[in-house]
Scaffold this active site. Structure first.
Site, mmCIF file in Angstrom:
data_model
loop_
_atom_site.group_PDB
_atom_site.id
_atom_site.type_symbol
_atom_site.label_atom_id
_atom_site.label_comp_id
_atom_site.label_asym_id
_atom_site.label_seq_id
_atom_site.Cartn_x
_atom_site.Cartn_y
_atom_site.Cartn_z
ATOM 1 C CD GLN A 99 -3.133 -0.881 2.027
ATOM 2 O OE1 GLN A 99 -3.112 -0.057 2.949
ATOM 3 N NE2 GLN A 99 -4.434 -1.210 1.688
ATOM 4 C CG HIS A 103 6.450 0.341 -2.178
ATOM 5 N ND1 HIS A 103 6.809 -0.032 -0.876
ATOM 6 C CD2 HIS A 103 7.897 0.663 -2.551
ATOM 7 C CE1 HIS A 103 8.083 0.006 -0.528
ATOM 8 N NE2 HIS A 103 8.928 0.518 -1.518
ATOM 9 N N GLY A 104 2.376 1.556 -3.522
ATOM 10 C CA GLY A 104 1.471 1.854 -4.559
ATOM 11 C C GLY A 104 1.584 0.556 -5.641
ATOM 12 N N GLY A 105 1.272 0.872 -6.890
ATOM 13 C CA GLY A 105 1.573 0.098 -7.933
ATOM 14 C C GLY A 105 3.007 -0.584 -8.244
ATOM 15 C CD GLU A 151 8.291 -27.767 5.706
ATOM 16 O OE1 GLU A 151 7.974 -28.583 6.711
ATOM 17 O OE2 GLU A 151 8.846 -28.217 4.922
ATOM 18 C CG ASN A 198 -0.323 -19.921 9.120
ATOM 19 O OD1 ASN A 198 0.881 -20.555 9.240
ATOM 20 N ND2 ASN A 198 -0.361 -18.544 9.042
ATOM 21 N NE ARG A 210 -3.836 -32.819 17.471
ATOM 22 C CZ ARG A 210 -3.663 -33.622 16.424
ATOM 23 N NH1 ARG A 210 -2.409 -33.879 16.000
ATOM 24 N NH2 ARG A 210 -4.592 -33.864 15.560
#
Length: 98
Positions: free
Chosen positions: A55, A57-59, A82, A85, A94
């Site tokens: 955001q 940096h913009g485009g 791996e 999440n 657990r």
């Protein structure tokens, strides 16, 4: 304040990863839990940091001329590799619930 928030997330992610690595090195009985916590937290926090950077940096953030494009791609992949999440949360639950 956005940049300082981003730096905070990166720093805490590194701390969690280092604690998990130290737990592995020391043969800690909670190493699986620490690794799951570190992976889930770090990938989510770093993904947020990359999105915030996009955001800012913009485009230009999407251009291959800037390393941000690769960081965004890599953080997304690391959320899946791996174990997702969600799987990391199952591992944590657990351990926490015994």
């Amino acid at each position: 304040f956005k940049v300082s928030d981003m730096a905070m997330k990166l720093h805490t992610s590194r701390l969690a990863i280092r604690q998990a690595a130290q737990a592995i090195d020391n043969g800690d009985q909670y190493k699986s839990q620490y690794c799951a916590m570190a992976k889930a937290y770090a990938t989510e926090a770093c993904s947020e940091v990359c999105n915030d950077a996009l955001q800012l940096h913009g485009g230009y953030g999407y251009l291959r001329d800037y390393p941000l494009e690769r960081y965004v791609r890599d953080t997304r992949v690391n959320q899946i590799l791996e174990g997702t999440n969600q799987v990391m949360r199952v591992i944590m639950s657990r351990h926490l619930l015994g």
